[in-house]
Design a protein around this motif. Sequence first.
Motif, PDB file in Angstrom:
ATOM      1  N   ILE A   1      -4.523   6.586   4.240  1.00  0.00           N
ATOM      2  CA  ILE A   1      -3.047   6.929   3.718  1.00  0.00           C
ATOM      3  C   ILE A   1      -2.812   8.299   3.645  1.00  0.00           C
ATOM      4  CG2 ILE A   1      -1.511   6.465   1.789  1.00  0.00           C
ATOM      5  CD1 ILE A   1      -3.621   4.073   1.128  1.00  0.00           C
TER       6      ILE A   1
ATOM      7  N   TRP B   1       5.035   8.683   3.116  1.00  0.00           N
ATOM      8  CA  TRP B   1       3.690   8.192   3.242  1.00  0.00           C
ATOM      9  C   TRP B   1       3.602   7.253   4.405  1.00  0.00           C
ATOM     10  CZ3 TRP B   1       0.233  10.211  -0.232  1.00  0.00           C
ATOM     11  CH2 TRP B   1       1.065  10.947  -1.365  1.00  0.00           C
ATOM     12  N   LYS B   2       2.317   7.395   5.066  1.00  0.00           N
ATOM     13  CA  LYS B   2       1.866   6.591   6.045  1.00  0.00           C
ATOM     14  C   LYS B   2       0.407   5.859   5.855  1.00  0.00           C
ATOM     15  CE  LYS B   2       1.739   5.548  10.650  1.00  0.00           C
ATOM     16  NZ  LYS B   2       2.624   4.534  11.042  1.00  0.00           N
ATOM     17  N   VAL B   3       0.532   4.578   6.038  1.00  0.00           N
ATOM     18  CA  VAL B   3      -0.502   3.840   6.119  1.00  0.00           C
ATOM     19  C   VAL B   3      -1.042   3.293   7.437  1.00  0.00           C
ATOM     20  CG1 VAL B   3      -1.527   1.327   5.196  1.00  0.00           C
ATOM     21  CG2 VAL B   3       0.063   2.867   3.674  1.00  0.00           C
TER      22      VAL B   3
ATOM     23  N   LEU C   1       0.789  -1.124   0.111  1.00  0.00           N
ATOM     24  CA  LEU C   1       0.000   0.224   0.011  1.00  0.00           C
ATOM     25  C   LEU C   1       0.804   1.308  -0.107  1.00  0.00           C
ATOM     26  CD1 LEU C   1      -2.795  -0.840   2.541  1.00  0.00           C
ATOM     27  CD2 LEU C   1      -3.096  -0.133  -0.006  1.00  0.00           C
ATOM     28  N   THR C   2       1.940   1.483   0.785  1.00  0.00           N
ATOM     29  CA  THR C   2       2.778   2.591   0.963  1.00  0.00           C
ATOM     30  C   THR C   2       3.511   2.525  -0.358  1.00  0.00           C
ATOM     31  OG1 THR C   2       3.285   2.033   3.017  1.00  0.00           O
ATOM     32  CG2 THR C   2       4.741   3.372   2.293  1.00  0.00           C
TER      33      THR C   2
ATOM     34  N   ALA D   1       0.802   4.042  -3.056  1.00  0.00           N
ATOM     35  CA  ALA D   1       0.513   5.383  -2.691  1.00  0.00           C
ATOM     36  C   ALA D   1       1.577   6.333  -3.016  1.00  0.00           C
ATOM     37  CB  ALA D   1       0.266   5.512  -1.219  1.00  0.00           C
TER      38      ALA D   1
END
Length: 149
Positions: free
Chosen positions: A81, A89-91, A28-29, A32
């Motif tokens: 996110i 980036w932070k999930v 995911l990170t 993104a």
Amino acid sequence: MKATTLTDGPPEQHVLVFETGDEVVTGLTDWAAGNDLPGSSFTAIGAFSEATLGYYDLDEQEYAEIPVDGQVEVLTLAGDITLDGEGGWKVHGHVVCGRRDGSTVGGHLLRAVVRPTLEVVVTAGAAHLRRRHDPASGLALIDPAAKAG
């Protein structure tokens, strides 16, 4: 992981399908970052072969790890996110996992390996969200007033 855009928005919606062996938070990170994703939310269902969840100990200002060994169903996974305070980036996700006997375990998603699939729907907003370090809790919290620079 495979991804496709469902709607161009607003809001934009994307579907990400993780496959056996994919690590969720990293996937995911990276996705993104590669898509310069604005502030977004996500939901997901599927299954993990293993995971590490966390319970945030406010006094210690750290996550106590909760290992989840063996196959579990992802009953719900939801989160956001955002940009962190340093431009990365932070999930941030919370998950409830169901075991074979019907019992559950839940917490902050620290790490998880998919088996056989995880279906994630990401809804992207129009603007970036940023996190700022909160000294009182030790957490990086969303700052609605912060603008992406």
